[in-house]
Design a protein around this motif. Sequence first.
Motif, PDB file in Angstrom:
ATOM      1  N   PHE A 117     -26.200 -11.687   5.195  1.00 48.68           N
ATOM      2  CA  PHE A 117     -25.560 -11.844   3.895  1.00 48.68           C
ATOM      3  C   PHE A 117     -24.645 -10.678   3.585  1.00 48.68           C
ATOM      4  O   PHE A 117     -23.707 -10.812   2.803  1.00 48.68           O
ATOM      5  N   SER A 118     -24.923  -9.508   4.207  1.00 52.38           N
ATOM      6  CA  SER A 118     -24.111  -8.339   3.858  1.00 52.38           C
ATOM      7  C   SER A 118     -23.042  -8.052   4.882  1.00 52.38           C
ATOM      8  O   SER A 118     -22.515  -6.959   4.937  1.00 52.38           O
ATOM      9  N   LYS A 119     -22.703  -9.025   5.691  1.00 48.48           N
ATOM     10  CA  LYS A 119     -21.572  -8.846   6.584  1.00 48.48           C
ATOM     11  C   LYS A 119     -20.301  -8.752   5.759  1.00 48.48           C
ATOM     12  O   LYS A 119     -20.204  -9.360   4.693  1.00 48.48           O
ATOM     13  N   GLU A 120     -19.313  -8.015   6.260  1.00 50.01           N
ATOM     14  CA  GLU A 120     -18.162  -7.770   5.406  1.00 50.01           C
ATOM     15  C   GLU A 120     -17.252  -8.963   5.273  1.00 50.01           C
ATOM     16  O   GLU A 120     -16.588  -9.127   4.257  1.00 50.01           O
ATOM     17  N   ASN A 121     -17.166  -9.809   6.249  1.00 50.81           N
ATOM     18  CA  ASN A 121     -16.465 -11.053   6.012  1.00 50.81           C
ATOM     19  C   ASN A 121     -17.060 -12.135   6.897  1.00 50.81           C
ATOM     20  O   ASN A 121     -17.771 -11.863   7.845  1.00 50.81           O
ATOM     21  N   GLU A 179     -19.863 -22.268  15.124  1.00 52.53           N
ATOM     22  CA  GLU A 179     -18.867 -21.549  14.346  1.00 52.53           C
ATOM     23  C   GLU A 179     -19.434 -20.950  13.074  1.00 52.53           C
ATOM     24  O   GLU A 179     -18.690 -20.643  12.162  1.00 52.53           O
ATOM     25  N   PHE A 180     -20.747 -20.813  12.997  1.00 53.18           N
ATOM     26  CA  PHE A 180     -21.320 -20.254  11.770  1.00 53.18           C
ATOM     27  C   PHE A 180     -21.339 -18.751  11.868  1.00 53.18           C
ATOM     28  O   PHE A 180     -21.795 -18.198  12.849  1.00 53.18           O
ATOM     29  N   SER A 181     -20.864 -18.086  10.844  1.00 53.23           N
ATOM     30  CA  SER A 181     -20.803 -16.629  10.890  1.00 53.23           C
ATOM     31  C   SER A 181     -21.181 -16.108   9.528  1.00 53.23           C
ATOM     32  O   SER A 181     -20.993 -16.793   8.534  1.00 53.23           O
ATOM     33  N   GLY A 182     -21.723 -14.880   9.494  1.00 56.08           N
ATOM     34  CA  GLY A 182     -21.947 -14.233   8.217  1.00 56.08           C
ATOM     35  C   GLY A 182     -22.819 -15.038   7.273  1.00 56.08           C
ATOM     36  O   GLY A 182     -23.900 -15.489   7.622  1.00 56.08           O
ATOM     37  N   LYS A 183     -22.311 -15.249   6.062  1.00 53.45           N
ATOM     38  CA  LYS A 183     -23.170 -15.863   5.067  1.00 53.45           C
ATOM     39  C   LYS A 183     -23.436 -17.321   5.357  1.00 53.45           C
ATOM     40  O   LYS A 183     -24.446 -17.867   4.902  1.00 53.45           O
ATOM     41  N   PHE A 184     -22.577 -17.987   6.103  1.00 55.45           N
ATOM     42  CA  PHE A 184     -22.858 -19.382   6.448  1.00 55.45           C
ATOM     43  C   PHE A 184     -24.052 -19.466   7.373  1.00 55.45           C
ATOM     44  O   PHE A 184     -24.914 -20.340   7.242  1.00 55.45           O
ATOM     45  N   ASP A 219     -22.972  -9.108  16.508  1.00 55.28           N
ATOM     46  CA  ASP A 219     -22.532  -7.826  15.970  1.00 55.28           C
ATOM     47  C   ASP A 219     -22.075  -6.882  17.056  1.00 55.28           C
ATOM     48  O   ASP A 219     -21.259  -6.014  16.798  1.00 55.28           O
ATOM     49  N   ILE A 220     -22.690  -6.984  18.213  1.00 58.70           N
ATOM     50  CA  ILE A 220     -22.454  -5.995  19.257  1.00 58.70           C
ATOM     51  C   ILE A 220     -21.897  -6.685  20.481  1.00 58.70           C
ATOM     52  O   ILE A 220     -22.340  -7.759  20.843  1.00 58.70           O
ATOM     53  N   LEU A 221     -20.926  -6.044  21.095  1.00 60.75           N
ATOM     54  CA  LEU A 221     -20.395  -6.557  22.350  1.00 60.75           C
ATOM     55  C   LEU A 221     -20.689  -5.497  23.400  1.00 60.75           C
ATOM     56  O   LEU A 221     -20.346  -4.333  23.213  1.00 60.75           O
ATOM     57  N   ILE A 222     -21.359  -5.883  24.466  1.00 65.52           N
ATOM     58  CA  ILE A 222     -21.650  -4.948  25.543  1.00 65.52           C
ATOM     59  C   ILE A 222     -20.665  -5.213  26.672  1.00 65.52           C
ATOM     60  O   ILE A 222     -20.661  -6.298  27.248  1.00 65.52           O
ATOM     61  N   VAL A 223     -19.815  -4.223  26.942  1.00 64.87           N
ATOM     62  CA  VAL A 223     -18.889  -4.367  28.064  1.00 64.87           C
ATOM     63  C   VAL A 223     -19.584  -3.725  29.253  1.00 64.87           C
ATOM     64  O   VAL A 223     -19.711  -2.506  29.331  1.00 64.87           O
ATOM     65  N   SER A 224     -20.074  -4.558  30.150  1.00 67.14           N
ATOM     66  CA  SER A 224     -21.002  -4.051  31.159  1.00 67.14           C
ATOM     67  C   SER A 224     -20.287  -3.939  32.484  1.00 67.14           C
ATOM     68  O   SER A 224     -20.321  -4.854  33.295  1.00 67.14           O
ATOM     69  N   ASN A 269     -17.064 -10.964  13.618  1.00 66.67           N
ATOM     70  CA  ASN A 269     -16.871 -10.588  12.229  1.00 66.67           C
ATOM     71  C   ASN A 269     -17.285  -9.140  12.015  1.00 66.67           C
ATOM     72  O   ASN A 269     -18.233  -8.668  12.616  1.00 66.67           O
ATOM     73  N   GLU A 270     -16.585  -8.469  11.119  1.00 65.18           N
ATOM     74  CA  GLU A 270     -16.914  -7.087  10.829  1.00 65.18           C
ATOM     75  C   GLU A 270     -18.247  -6.995  10.134  1.00 65.18           C
ATOM     76  O   GLU A 270     -18.589  -7.877   9.368  1.00 65.18           O
ATOM     77  N   PRO A 271     -19.024  -5.953  10.216  1.00 61.13           N
ATOM     78  CA  PRO A 271     -18.871  -4.786  11.088  1.00 61.13           C
ATOM     79  C   PRO A 271     -19.348  -5.054  12.506  1.00 61.13           C
ATOM     80  O   PRO A 271     -20.341  -5.709  12.711  1.00 61.13           O
ATOM     81  N   LYS A 272     -18.611  -4.582  13.489  1.00 55.91           N
ATOM     82  CA  LYS A 272     -18.932  -4.868  14.868  1.00 55.91           C
ATOM     83  C   LYS A 272     -18.821  -3.599  15.694  1.00 55.91           C
ATOM     84  O   LYS A 272     -18.047  -2.709  15.359  1.00 55.91           O
TER      85      LYS A 272
END
Lengths: 537, 292, 203
Positions: B49-53, B209-214, C77-82, C101-104
């Motif tokens: 829920f607290s993802k920035e976008n 395609e679900f990301s963040g709050k979805f 959130d995290i991408l590992i370039v291995s 999506n940010e933050p990443k």
Amino acid sequence: MFNFAITSLGNLFFVLSLTVFVSLWFIKRDNIILQTLLLTSLGIIFYANDLITLFIGWEIMSWSSYFIISGKASLQTSQKYIIFNLGAGFALLGAIVIIYSFVGSFLYSEIVFNKIPIEFRTPIYILLLVTIFIKSAIMPFHYWVVDTYEESDHLFSVILSAIISKAGIFLFIVFFIKIIGYKYLQSNLFDIVAWLGVITSIVASFKAISQDSMKRLLAYSSIAQVGYIVTILAILNGSGLEAGLYHTIIHTFVKLLLFVNIASIIYITGKTKFSELGGLLYEYPALFILLVIGIIGLAGMPPLAGFNSKFLIYTTLLEEKKALLLVAVMFSSATAFLYCYKLVYGIYLGQPTHSKESYQKLPNSYYIAQIIGTLILILLAIVPSLAIEEFNTILISLGFKPTDFKSLFELNGGFASFNGGVIMSIFIAIFIVILLIAYKLKNKTRKVKDRLDISYCGEIPNPNINLHYGYGLGKELSRIGFIRVILTNSSKRYWEQIRVVTEDSSLIIKQFYNISVQNIGLIIILFFTTLLLIGVQ
Amino acid sequence: MFLDIFFMIILAYSFGFLYYGLYRNISARVHGRFGPPIIQSFIDSIKLFSKENSTSFGWAFYAGIIFMATGAVITMLFIPFLNHSTHLIGFSQYGNLIVVLYLMVLGPLGNAIGIGSNGNPFGVMGVTRGLTRLIGLEMPFYIALIGLMIANQTADISTIMANQSEIYNAFAHPLLFIGAFISFVGFMGASPFDVVGAPQEIYSGPATEFSGKFFALALSQSAIFSFTKLLLIVNLFLGGADNLFLLIAKTFILFLAVVLVGNVYSRFTTVGSVEFLIKVPTVIALVGLFFI
Amino acid sequence: MQEGFIDYQKVLDNEEHAIKSTQSVIEKAVDWFRSKSMFVLAYGTGCGAIEMPPTFTSRYDIERLGVVGVATPRQADILIVSGYCSYKTLKRVIRSYEQMNEPKYVIALGSCTINGGMYWDSYNTIKRLEDYMPVDIFVNGCMPRPEALIEGFVKLQDNIRNAKRKAGYIKYIEDNEFYKANQRKIFGDNIEPTYEANFEGMN
């Protein structure tokens, strides 16, 4: 010569037909004389008070609709239509003649059924059932339906699906309930009728999933829904009659909505297949929302009114303890979700496969019919017993007990009841609350700028790749055993055999019409032999 | 009334998440390792829920997810939580079992429309698998429920619950219970019927395609929906519960059974699961139907 | 003309990307939650991917820290370039990075990402990952053992909680010209997707 009576049953069916016709006349007025003739003939059927009037109306309906269809359909399809419907008419005439020869009158009120000896009753039932099966497209007599719906004019398919399929239902109610009465019918024959109706629904639902053309999918869906009505009417009691009438109303308006929506899409794009459409969601959002409402009504889901008729069907079957029949009806109803989703996905969702140069602008009159359908669905969802009030007059006039209901918001099926207004209001309230919560959350949404920005394993699909292959939604179903059996067989073989036999036998009779010495001699000998045989008796 | 409903939603939400955390923990112990802490699902949900976008594909995508969450909540509100009680029963006196069965399908249909609108073909592949699997799953389940309704001569869930004071329905109609349990494993999304969201095969299926709050909303509705389904089976077959502790104990035992079955079996394909479900549990339930 | 998947103007308008010298209690709590649950994109870019399955399964069990593998970049959130990145792989890695999506955060595994490693004189691989993508944590070795990878995750958790360094995704937005210029040297002048906004109706 004609004999009419204004009955509440006739009122119900005629008002339905009139609404559908008038909402279509706002859009286009082709063939206005033939359509008026069709409407008049329907009025004659619904308000008839004796059998000859009924038959005259039936025949006028058959040939006036034939002329409208044959204007646009191919020769083979029109011939299929008229041959099947003439067959239905002849079966009806046969039943009427047998009844008249024992009872002596055509008037409904004077037909007392115990004047007919027992060995003639079952043939009358069978002839009437043949008429009803042909008109309501119960398998295997459904052969004429799908091609006719597909090839006729797009707006005339509405009338075919919404009204003309109900003529068979009306005949069922008039003959088996009003004239003959339930006490004379044996339930063994009607058990078979109920099972035939359910098997029709299941087979038609599976065939609907695998179609690529929009109108064929809706044609098979009509066959399935009318199959439910025949099944529940064959239960032979008052609550079955009520459930059948409710489903008639709902089905008429749902098909009005869906077929006019399809007609609008065909008007705009000129294409009729799912494989050529797709992604029209953001260009025509109003049409999309109307179709989604139609889908929810077709599948029979709460909170919209499609659920009411399904509920009444289930409670009737539960009261009569017909568990296997109920399982089959629920199975067919769950299969319906697949073709409902295919309809909305193939047209509006997914990626676009078209180019937009050939689009026309839609006139506003197409929306009138769809809005009428939507309003009825929402109204009957909130006050479901509004229709039950109308049906109570019909039930009393046919000699059944009326249903009592505590309030208009509640639908009482005898076995169980539910409150439609509460469901709809809770649904809207929770929707709004969750929408507000999701809207107020801290983070912003980042909209994708292009339709091609999908997470496609790090690749970017270029516009030439066909990403809309979800239209082939039903093709993998043919890997399942029993569905493969359903999908690969059709009734075409058997009708072809009947056609071949008829042609061969007619060739024999044709020989008598050749003018030659042997033929004239043969005719003279046959003539005198017949005279001798009759004279001997 | 509103306090009741609010409390029901909070209960379903928190216990749905706790059970999901327990699922990960129990699966981990079966594999011979320690898993995440039990409250891990709450932490995941707060992080999402607290993802920035979050990425959105238009209003239809938004509406589809909201539809799905609404479907889950409204299904829960029509099932009574407690037996012989006037609290925590929601709106169950205005509805019955048939209404609940059809409301269960409303959410997934809204979800399917939202998924279709984002244009990703993997999404619609997952939806097709789900709808095909539904043909198989609902046969034994509906046969069992129809058998219960005819045996109790009512469609009201509270009455069916109250009729189980001497003997639970699971022991009075054992064949119906076995048929319903096998298809219930599929409804909860556990193996061997979990081909729908298979992450390795079709890129996470419907949730591509679900990301963040979805995604957070999707996980929340999944938690509430799982708890609702557990509650339904406990009410119909295991006698319901008179107070909250008994309710939590019974749902936990049923959940444990589902998790242990799910950890042992491998996955059927879509076609395979439909063919299995039409043959074995359906025949068991049909035989049970004759003995009512 | 816009290159790549992110609409940078909209992201730049978001004020949260400035690093604050002091954090309020809510932001500290949110950072704590973010560090306790991290989703890793299940993408094995090079030969370092052989060290990821033991880390995620029973023997070394990184799920204790809340780390889970997911299949799609939208949820990660995290991408590992291995390991090493050939030019072909780098294109897809950058596209997946931009779709997250940010933050990443990015964890670079192995020596090939630092200075080219074993492939230091190859015509086909990149020698410094930092030129093309911002990296948060380097874990060196050829290949680093799972214990080293877990230590990298723990250090990343520490960084997230204390916000000592400027996170990589902020660098990608602010120094975007630098990264795109380097990418254009490899991929040519037009990096796909280039948008002409060819679908109206979606505003």
